[in-house]
Write a protein that holds these residues in place. Structure first.
Motif, PDB file in Angstrom:
ATOM      1  N   UNK A   1       0.741   4.542   6.864  1.00 20.48           N
ATOM      2  CA  UNK A   1      -0.682   4.566   6.502  1.00 20.48           C
ATOM      3  C   UNK A   1      -1.487   3.665   7.437  1.00 20.48           C
ATOM      4  N   UNK A   2      -0.988   2.470   7.686  1.00 22.20           N
ATOM      5  CA  UNK A   2      -1.743   1.477   8.461  1.00 22.20           C
ATOM      6  C   UNK A   2      -1.630   1.690   9.970  1.00 22.20           C
ATOM      7  N   UNK A   3      -0.588   2.375  10.416  1.00 17.71           N
ATOM      8  CA  UNK A   3      -0.344   2.537  11.844  1.00 17.71           C
ATOM      9  C   UNK A   3      -1.480   3.284  12.541  1.00 17.71           C
ATOM     10  N   UNK A   4      -2.172   4.132  11.805  1.00 20.27           N
ATOM     11  CA  UNK A   4      -3.231   4.937  12.433  1.00 20.27           C
ATOM     12  C   UNK A   4      -4.490   4.122  12.737  1.00 20.27           C
ATOM     13  N   UNK A   5      -4.569   2.888  12.232  1.00 21.34           N
ATOM     14  CA  UNK A   5      -5.730   2.035  12.505  1.00 21.34           C
ATOM     15  C   UNK A   5      -5.411   1.134  13.701  1.00 21.34           C
ATOM     16  N   UNK A   6      -5.847   1.590  14.881  1.00 18.65           N
ATOM     17  CA  UNK A   6      -5.453   0.930  16.132  1.00 18.65           C
ATOM     18  C   UNK A   6      -5.926  -0.518  16.205  1.00 18.65           C
ATOM     19  N   UNK A   7      -7.080  -0.836  15.617  1.00 16.26           N
ATOM     20  CA  UNK A   7      -7.640  -2.181  15.745  1.00 16.26           C
ATOM     21  C   UNK A   7      -7.033  -3.185  14.758  1.00 16.26           C
ATOM     22  N   UNK A   8      -6.208  -2.712  13.849  1.00 20.44           N
ATOM     23  CA  UNK A   8      -5.657  -3.584  12.818  1.00 20.44           C
ATOM     24  C   UNK A   8      -4.616  -4.529  13.414  1.00 20.44           C
TER      25      UNK A   8
ATOM     26  N   UNK B   1       0.826  -1.210   0.000  1.00 17.88           N
ATOM     27  CA  UNK B   1       0.000   0.000   0.000  1.00 17.88           C
ATOM     28  C   UNK B   1       0.861   1.261   0.000  1.00 17.88           C
ATOM     29  N   UNK B   2       2.072   1.158   0.520  1.00 19.33           N
ATOM     30  CA  UNK B   2       2.968   2.315   0.533  1.00 19.33           C
ATOM     31  C   UNK B   2       3.378   2.778  -0.850  1.00 19.33           C
ATOM     32  N   UNK B   3       3.250   1.904  -1.869  1.00 21.86           N
ATOM     33  CA  UNK B   3       3.601   2.295  -3.238  1.00 21.86           C
ATOM     34  C   UNK B   3       2.643   3.334  -3.806  1.00 21.86           C
ATOM     35  N   UNK B   4       1.490   3.489  -3.174  1.00 25.58           N
ATOM     36  CA  UNK B   4       0.554   4.519  -3.634  1.00 25.58           C
ATOM     37  C   UNK B   4       1.125   5.914  -3.406  1.00 25.58           C
ATOM     38  N   UNK B   5       2.165   6.013  -2.597  1.00 29.89           N
ATOM     39  CA  UNK B   5       2.812   7.301  -2.337  1.00 29.89           C
ATOM     40  C   UNK B   5       3.982   7.561  -3.290  1.00 29.89           C
ATOM     41  N   UNK B   6       4.251   6.603  -4.183  1.00 33.58           N
ATOM     42  CA  UNK B   6       5.335   6.754  -5.158  1.00 33.58           C
ATOM     43  C   UNK B   6       4.733   7.173  -6.497  1.00 33.58           C
ATOM     44  N   UNK B   7       5.273   8.179  -7.183  1.00 37.29           N
ATOM     45  CA  UNK B   7       4.730   8.586  -8.489  1.00 37.29           C
ATOM     46  C   UNK B   7       4.679   7.409  -9.461  1.00 37.29           C
ATOM     47  N   UNK B   8       3.561   7.296 -10.187  1.00 38.63           N
ATOM     48  CA  UNK B   8       3.362   6.185 -11.118  1.00 38.63           C
ATOM     49  C   UNK B   8       4.456   6.137 -12.174  1.00 38.63           C
ATOM     50  N   UNK B   9       4.903   7.306 -12.630  1.00 42.08           N
ATOM     51  CA  UNK B   9       5.928   7.322 -13.686  1.00 42.08           C
ATOM     52  C   UNK B   9       7.252   6.722 -13.200  1.00 42.08           C
ATOM     53  N   UNK B  10       7.485   6.737 -11.891  1.00 45.91           N
ATOM     54  CA  UNK B  10       8.682   6.088 -11.355  1.00 45.91           C
ATOM     55  C   UNK B  10       8.451   4.583 -11.237  1.00 45.91           C
TER      56      UNK B  10
ATOM     57  N   UNK C   1       0.425  -4.689   9.814  1.00 43.91           N
ATOM     58  CA  UNK C   1       1.276  -3.499   9.791  1.00 43.91           C
ATOM     59  C   UNK C   1       2.746  -3.893   9.607  1.00 43.91           C
ATOM     60  N   UNK C   2       3.161  -4.942  10.327  1.00 42.35           N
ATOM     61  CA  UNK C   2       4.552  -5.388  10.220  1.00 42.35           C
ATOM     62  C   UNK C   2       4.883  -5.899   8.818  1.00 42.35           C
ATOM     63  N   UNK C   3       3.910  -6.531   8.176  1.00 42.54           N
ATOM     64  CA  UNK C   3       4.156  -7.060   6.834  1.00 42.54           C
ATOM     65  C   UNK C   3       4.391  -5.935   5.833  1.00 42.54           C
ATOM     66  N   UNK C   4       3.639  -4.837   5.993  1.00 43.47           N
ATOM     67  CA  UNK C   4       3.860  -3.675   5.125  1.00 43.47           C
ATOM     68  C   UNK C   4       5.258  -3.104   5.335  1.00 43.47           C
TER      69      UNK C   4
ATOM     70  N   UNK D   1       8.084   2.029   4.677  1.00 39.69           N
ATOM     71  CA  UNK D   1       7.810   3.033   5.708  1.00 39.69           C
ATOM     72  C   UNK D   1       6.480   3.731   5.440  1.00 39.69           C
ATOM     73  N   UNK D   2       6.239   4.090   4.171  1.00 43.29           N
ATOM     74  CA  UNK D   2       4.986   4.761   3.817  1.00 43.29           C
ATOM     75  C   UNK D   2       3.793   3.860   4.144  1.00 43.29           C
ATOM     76  N   UNK D   3       3.902   2.576   3.804  1.00 36.63           N
ATOM     77  CA  UNK D   3       2.806   1.646   4.061  1.00 36.63           C
ATOM     78  C   UNK D   3       2.529   1.488   5.540  1.00 36.63           C
TER      79      UNK D   3
END
Length: 360
Positions: free
Chosen positions: A216-223, A182-191, A228-231, A211-213
């Motif tokens: 993103x997931x760290x804010x969901x306390x119930x997850x 999911x962290x790849x959504x923070x990387x420009x598509x052209x890259x 989170x570790x896998x990301x 790190x980005x992934x």
């Protein structure tokens, strides 16, 4: 010259122009006489049509050999595969919508809801043999985030079953695999889709996606923390040469270690903008060389033995251009089985200059 649809190509036809993928990767050169192996390779890359030199159909009173369709052609022509394709497209779209909701609305589906996303695919390919047959023939889809994550989830789920994980752990593992990139959504598509080597700066940015992934997931306390570790950890390696933290062995989450194997296998066997996909047996060979140092021994040994057995009896193209059938696996060298060719057998473990180039 004439243009012929791929499903109408026949042995003996000669290419009048180079055959390339939609990304421009070379598949068959100009002036090459086609055989069943090359026709299967063209179909494998989802190429619609080929320009050939003028070709006359044999007359009725002339001898005409009847060739059986390749294994890949039989798989892709089956109604089960066509249904799998439809379900696969829906799963990719569902994952895109879920990730969009996570990023924009801060709403996260539960682990069960996420895992359910690939349930139709698991039901449509109930055996591991079918699953890898189908995935192998879906390789024309070039998507480094969503289709890749669906593939990694399916492979991780299969490996989890081989490892005899509980149903509840399988559910969490599948959800973790779906969100691992999911962290790849923070990387420009052209890259991400760059058709060439990254610059040092670009590669440094791409390596931040764990790190980005995690952020993103760290804010969901119930997850579940394993998601989170896998990301965060799916690019870590047991020898400490992974990233982003250079963790070793037991410092790396178990689910991240399982997903790491599925992630590498899918990334290497899938076509990318800058290269064709590797044959599964080439990937198995790479795993055999350095897998025990980089990955959890139990996980990588289980994966290698079981994945090799899914290709037992498959028809393959050897590096010398001959086609062959896999007839017996060699447990010491899983990437180099004994194969049957016209006139006899070849033990690839004793012929270092000969190897399996592709599946047919």
């Amino acid at each position: 010259m004439q243009t012929v649809k791929t499903n109408q190509l026949k042995e003996g036809m000669v290419t009048a122009a180079p055959v390339t993928t939609k990304k421009g990767l070379p598949v068959v050169d100009e002036g090459i006489q086609l055989n069943n192996a090359l026709i299967a390779r063209i179909a494998f890359y989802d190429i619609d049509q080929v320009t050939i030199e003028d070709f006359a159909e044999p007359k009725e009173d002339e001898d005409e050999s009847i060739f059986e369709p390749t294994y890949s052609q039989r798989v892709t022509s089956s109604p089960e595969f066509r249904k799998f394709q439809e379900d696969y497209s829906r799963s990719v779209d569902n994952l895109k919508r879920s990730v969009s909701s996570i990023l924009s609305e801060r709403t996260l589906p539960g682990e069960s809801q996420l895992a359910q996303m690939i349930q139709p695919l698991l039901a449509g390919a109930p055996s591991s043999l079918q699953m890898f047959d189908f995935l192998h023939n879906m390789r024309a889809i070039d998507d480094t985030i969503y289709a890749h994550s669906i593939n990694v989830a399916l492979i991780s789920n299969t490996l989890g079953k081989w490892l005899k994980l509980s149903d509840s752990d399988l559910e969490v593992l599948t959800a973790a695999a779906l969100l691992h990139d999911i962290g790849k959504t923070k990387i420009p598509v052209e890259i991400l889709n760059k058709p060439g080597k990254y610059t040092d700066e670009e590669f440094a940015l791409v390596k931040k996606h764990p790190f980005f992934g995690h952020e993103i997931l760290q804010s969901f306390a119930s997850l579940d923390p394993r998601i989170k570790n896998s990301a965060l950890m799916h690019h870590e390696r047991c020898d400490g040469h992974g990233y982003p933290q250079g963790l070793k062995h037991c410092e790396i989450d178990d689910f991240a270690q399982i997903i790491a194997i599925a992630d590498v296998y899918d990334a290497m066997t899938a076509a990318r903008a800058y290269r064709a996909g590797l044959c599964p047996f080439q990937v198995i060979a790479d795993f055999e060389i350095e897998g025990l140092q980089k990955y959890h021994p139990k996980y990588i040994l289980t994966f290698l033995e079981r994945i090799a057995y899914t290709y037992q009896n498959n028809r393959v193209l050897l590096s010398n251009g001959r086609s062959a059938n896999i007839i017996m696996l060699n447990k010491q060298f899983l990437s180099r089985p004994i194969v049957g060719v016209k006139g006899g057998t070849i033990d690839l473990s004793k012929t270092p200059d000969l190897y399996i180039q592709s599946l047919l």
